[in-house]
Design a protein around this motif. Structure first.
Motif, PDB file in Angstrom:
ATOM      1  N   LEU A  31       3.131  94.256 -13.738  1.00  0.00           N
ATOM      2  CA  LEU A  31       2.423  93.926 -12.496  1.00  0.00           C
ATOM      3  C   LEU A  31       1.070  94.627 -12.400  1.00  0.00           C
ATOM      4  O   LEU A  31       0.560  94.867 -11.311  1.00  0.00           O
ATOM      5  N   ALA A  32       0.484  94.948 -13.526  1.00  0.00           N
ATOM      6  CA  ALA A  32      -0.828  95.604 -13.543  1.00  0.00           C
ATOM      7  C   ALA A  32      -1.888  94.663 -12.981  1.00  0.00           C
ATOM      8  O   ALA A  32      -1.814  93.440 -13.148  1.00  0.00           O
ATOM      9  N   VAL A  33      -2.859  95.247 -12.300  1.00  0.00           N
ATOM     10  CA  VAL A  33      -3.960  94.462 -11.734  1.00  0.00           C
ATOM     11  C   VAL A  33      -4.629  93.657 -12.848  1.00  0.00           C
ATOM     12  O   VAL A  33      -4.914  94.176 -13.921  1.00  0.00           O
ATOM     13  N   GLY A  34      -4.822  92.371 -12.579  1.00  0.00           N
ATOM     14  CA  GLY A  34      -5.428  91.474 -13.549  1.00  0.00           C
ATOM     15  C   GLY A  34      -4.430  90.649 -14.340  1.00  0.00           C
ATOM     16  O   GLY A  34      -4.804  89.646 -14.944  1.00  0.00           O
ATOM     17  N   ASN A  35      -3.156  91.064 -14.358  1.00  0.00           N
ATOM     18  CA  ASN A  35      -2.143  90.284 -15.079  1.00  0.00           C
ATOM     19  C   ASN A  35      -1.960  88.923 -14.427  1.00  0.00           C
ATOM     20  O   ASN A  35      -1.963  88.804 -13.196  1.00  0.00           O
ATOM     21  N   VAL A  36      -1.789  87.919 -15.256  1.00  0.00           N
ATOM     22  CA  VAL A  36      -1.518  86.564 -14.790  1.00  0.00           C
ATOM     23  C   VAL A  36      -0.077  86.248 -15.152  1.00  0.00           C
ATOM     24  O   VAL A  36       0.315  86.344 -16.311  1.00  0.00           O
ATOM     25  N   LEU A  37       0.722  85.891 -14.133  1.00  0.00           N
ATOM     26  CA  LEU A  37       2.146  85.637 -14.335  1.00  0.00           C
ATOM     27  C   LEU A  37       2.461  84.169 -14.081  1.00  0.00           C
ATOM     28  O   LEU A  37       2.001  83.585 -13.095  1.00  0.00           O
ATOM     29  N   GLU A  38       3.265  83.604 -14.967  1.00  0.00           N
ATOM     30  CA  GLU A  38       3.776  82.251 -14.763  1.00  0.00           C
ATOM     31  C   GLU A  38       4.843  82.310 -13.672  1.00  0.00           C
ATOM     32  O   GLU A  38       5.360  83.384 -13.350  1.00  0.00           O
ATOM     33  N   GLU A  40       8.317  80.217 -11.594  1.00  0.00           N
ATOM     34  CA  GLU A  40       9.353  79.186 -11.479  1.00  0.00           C
ATOM     35  C   GLU A  40       9.576  78.995 -10.001  1.00  0.00           C
ATOM     36  O   GLU A  40       9.973  79.955  -9.325  1.00  0.00           O
ATOM     37  N   PRO A  41       9.263  77.846  -9.445  1.00  0.00           N
ATOM     38  CA  PRO A  41       8.780  76.645 -10.108  1.00  0.00           C
ATOM     39  C   PRO A  41       7.346  76.810 -10.613  1.00  0.00           C
ATOM     40  O   PRO A  41       6.553  77.545 -10.026  1.00  0.00           O
ATOM     41  N   ALA A  42       7.039  76.093 -11.686  1.00  0.00           N
ATOM     42  CA  ALA A  42       5.744  76.224 -12.354  1.00  0.00           C
ATOM     43  C   ALA A  42       4.569  75.844 -11.464  1.00  0.00           C
ATOM     44  O   ALA A  42       3.489  76.415 -11.584  1.00  0.00           O
ATOM     45  N   ASP A  43       4.782  74.912 -10.539  1.00  0.00           N
ATOM     46  CA  ASP A  43       3.666  74.464  -9.701  1.00  0.00           C
ATOM     47  C   ASP A  43       3.246  75.491  -8.645  1.00  0.00           C
ATOM     48  O   ASP A  43       2.232  75.319  -7.975  1.00  0.00           O
ATOM     49  N   ALA A  44       3.973  76.608  -8.510  1.00  0.00           N
ATOM     50  CA  ALA A  44       3.593  77.683  -7.577  1.00  0.00           C
ATOM     51  C   ALA A  44       2.571  78.632  -8.202  1.00  0.00           C
ATOM     52  O   ALA A  44       2.005  79.477  -7.522  1.00  0.00           O
ATOM     53  N   GLY A  45       2.336  78.525  -9.482  1.00  0.00           N
ATOM     54  CA  GLY A  45       1.453  79.459 -10.163  1.00  0.00           C
ATOM     55  C   GLY A  45       0.557  78.760 -11.145  1.00  0.00           C
ATOM     56  O   GLY A  45       0.383  77.554 -11.057  1.00  0.00           O
ATOM     57  N   PRO A  46       0.005  79.521 -12.053  1.00  0.00           N
ATOM     58  CA  PRO A  46       0.197  80.958 -12.287  1.00  0.00           C
ATOM     59  C   PRO A  46      -0.451  81.797 -11.187  1.00  0.00           C
ATOM     60  O   PRO A  46      -1.309  81.328 -10.455  1.00  0.00           O
ATOM     61  N   LEU A  47       0.004  83.056 -11.081  1.00  0.00           N
ATOM     62  CA  LEU A  47      -0.484  83.977 -10.063  1.00  0.00           C
ATOM     63  C   LEU A  47      -1.123  85.191 -10.719  1.00  0.00           C
ATOM     64  O   LEU A  47      -0.566  85.757 -11.663  1.00  0.00           O
ATOM     65  N   PHE A  63      -1.691  88.591  -4.579  1.00  0.00           N
ATOM     66  CA  PHE A  63      -2.129  87.687  -5.641  1.00  0.00           C
ATOM     67  C   PHE A  63      -3.444  87.038  -5.242  1.00  0.00           C
ATOM     68  O   PHE A  63      -3.655  86.698  -4.072  1.00  0.00           O
ATOM     69  N   GLU A  64      -4.314  86.838  -6.205  1.00  0.00           N
ATOM     70  CA  GLU A  64      -5.601  86.178  -5.981  1.00  0.00           C
ATOM     71  C   GLU A  64      -5.427  84.818  -5.311  1.00  0.00           C
ATOM     72  O   GLU A  64      -6.219  84.428  -4.458  1.00  0.00           O
ATOM     73  N   GLU A  65      -4.375  84.126  -5.657  1.00  0.00           N
ATOM     74  CA  GLU A  65      -4.158  82.761  -5.185  1.00  0.00           C
ATOM     75  C   GLU A  65      -3.517  82.687  -3.795  1.00  0.00           C
ATOM     76  O   GLU A  65      -3.334  81.585  -3.265  1.00  0.00           O
ATOM     77  N   ALA A  66      -3.175  83.816  -3.207  1.00  0.00           N
ATOM     78  CA  ALA A  66      -2.523  83.816  -1.880  1.00  0.00           C
ATOM     79  C   ALA A  66      -3.110  84.960  -1.058  1.00  0.00           C
ATOM     80  O   ALA A  66      -2.560  86.053  -1.008  1.00  0.00           O
ATOM     81  N   ARG A  67      -4.219  84.696  -0.384  1.00  0.00           N
ATOM     82  CA  ARG A  67      -4.961  85.749   0.309  1.00  0.00           C
ATOM     83  C   ARG A  67      -4.677  85.856   1.803  1.00  0.00           C
ATOM     84  O   ARG A  67      -5.329  86.617   2.504  1.00  0.00           O
ATOM     85  N   ASP A  68      -3.701  85.075   2.328  1.00  0.00           N
ATOM     86  CA  ASP A  68      -3.348  85.220   3.746  1.00  0.00           C
ATOM     87  C   ASP A  68      -1.834  85.087   3.901  1.00  0.00           C
ATOM     88  O   ASP A  68      -1.124  84.738   2.960  1.00  0.00           O
ATOM     89  N   ARG A  69      -1.351  85.369   5.094  1.00  0.00           N
ATOM     90  CA  ARG A  69       0.085  85.381   5.345  1.00  0.00           C
ATOM     91  C   ARG A  69       0.722  84.005   5.118  1.00  0.00           C
ATOM     92  O   ARG A  69       1.820  83.905   4.582  1.00  0.00           O
ATOM     93  N   THR A  70       0.036  82.948   5.495  1.00  0.00           N
ATOM     94  CA  THR A  70       0.582  81.601   5.328  1.00  0.00           C
ATOM     95  C   THR A  70       0.771  81.276   3.848  1.00  0.00           C
ATOM     96  O   THR A  70       1.822  80.772   3.442  1.00  0.00           O
ATOM     97  N   ALA A  71      -0.225  81.578   3.040  1.00  0.00           N
ATOM     98  CA  ALA A  71      -0.115  81.337   1.601  1.00  0.00           C
ATOM     99  C   ALA A  71       0.981  82.215   0.991  1.00  0.00           C
ATOM    100  O   ALA A  71       1.741  81.764   0.134  1.00  0.00           O
ATOM    101  N   ALA A  72       1.076  83.459   1.454  1.00  0.00           N
ATOM    102  CA  ALA A  72       2.118  84.372   0.951  1.00  0.00           C
ATOM    103  C   ALA A  72       3.507  83.855   1.319  1.00  0.00           C
ATOM    104  O   ALA A  72       4.432  83.918   0.502  1.00  0.00           O
TER     105      ALA A  72
END
Length: 187
Positions: A31-38, A40-47, A63-72
Motif C-alpha cells: 500500500l505504498a504511495v504511488g502503488n497501483v492496485l487491480e 475485484e470487480p475489475a471495473d472498480a479500478g485500478p486504484l 486513492f487518486e480515483e476516489a477523492r470524496d466520500r461519495t466516491a469512497a
C-alpha cells in the motif's frame, strides 16, 4: 493467481479516505504511495494509492480515483488484488491459502489426519482448517510447535497436535497413569 491485499471498508471523513480490512502480511510494501492496485470487480479500478496511514489498529487509504466520500462509498466491498509471486510463501514470509489448500495433513507419527481446507488469517495467528477423514473440521494454530513441517513439493503438512484437537484422537482415550499402583482407599 490473484491474491487479495485488502477489502475496502467504510469511508472515513469527507475526502475519500477508506478503512481497509487487510489480508496481507506486508501492508507497507503493498500500500505504498504511488502503488497501483487491480480490483475485484475489475471495473472498480485500478486504484492508485495517494496516502496511507495507521490509527488505532486500523489502516486507512486515499486513492487518486476516489477523492470524496461519495466516491469512497462506491468502493465499499471492493477487493484490492495483486498477481501472486511464485517466490512468496517461504517460511519467513508466511503462506497463502492457495499454497496450502488440498495438502495432506499427517501426524508426526505418520498417521493421516486429513486435508487442508483453508488457512484463516486471524489477528493473533493464522489457523489451518483441516477436514478430517470423517468430515469433521479441526482448527490448528499455525505455529512451529504444532506445525513442524510444511512440504509443498511432497504435498504434505506435518502436525504435532495435542490430544483432543482431532476427533480421531480424543483426550478420553489417554491412559490413566495417575491412579495406577495406588490403593483406592485407606483404613
Amino acid at each position: 493467481m490473484l491474491l487479495t491485499v485488502a477489502i475496502i471498508g467504510a469511508p472515513h471523513g469527507l475526502k475519500g479516505e477508506v478503512r481497509l480490512d487487510l489480508r496481507t502480511d506486508d501492508p507497507a510494501r503493498r500500500l505504498a504511495v504511488g502503488n497501483v492496485l487491480e480490483t475485484e470487480p475489475a471495473d472498480a479500478g485500478p486504484l492508485t494509492v495517494t496516502r496511507t496511514r495507521r490509527a488505532a489498529d486500523a489502516t486507512y487509504v486515499i486513492f487518486e480515483e476516489a477523492r470524496d466520500r461519495t466516491a469512497a462509498e462506491s468502493l465499499r466491498g471492493v477487493r484490492l488484488v495483486v498477481e501472486s509471486d511464485e517466490d512468496e510463501g517461504d517460511e519467513d514470509e508466511g503462506w497463502y491459502p492457495h499454497q496450502l489448500v488440498g495438502l495432506r495433513v499427517v501426524h508426526v507419527d505418520g498417521r493421516e489426519l486429513g486435508t487442508v481446507a483453508d488457512l484463516e488469517h486471524l489477528p493473533a495467528q493464522d489457523v489451518l482448517v483441516v477436514t478430517e477423514p470423517d468430515g469433521a473440521e479441526a482448527r490448528v494454530p499455525f505455529v512451529a510447535e504444532l506445525v513442524p513441517e510444511v512440504d509443498t513439493d511432497a504435498g504434505t503438512i506435518t502436525l504435532d497436535p495435542p490430544r483432543g484437537l482431532f476427533a480421531a484422537d480424543p483426550v478420553e482415550d489417554e491412559p490413566d497413569d495417575a491412579g495406577s499402583g495406588r490403593a483406592e482407599g485407606r483404613a
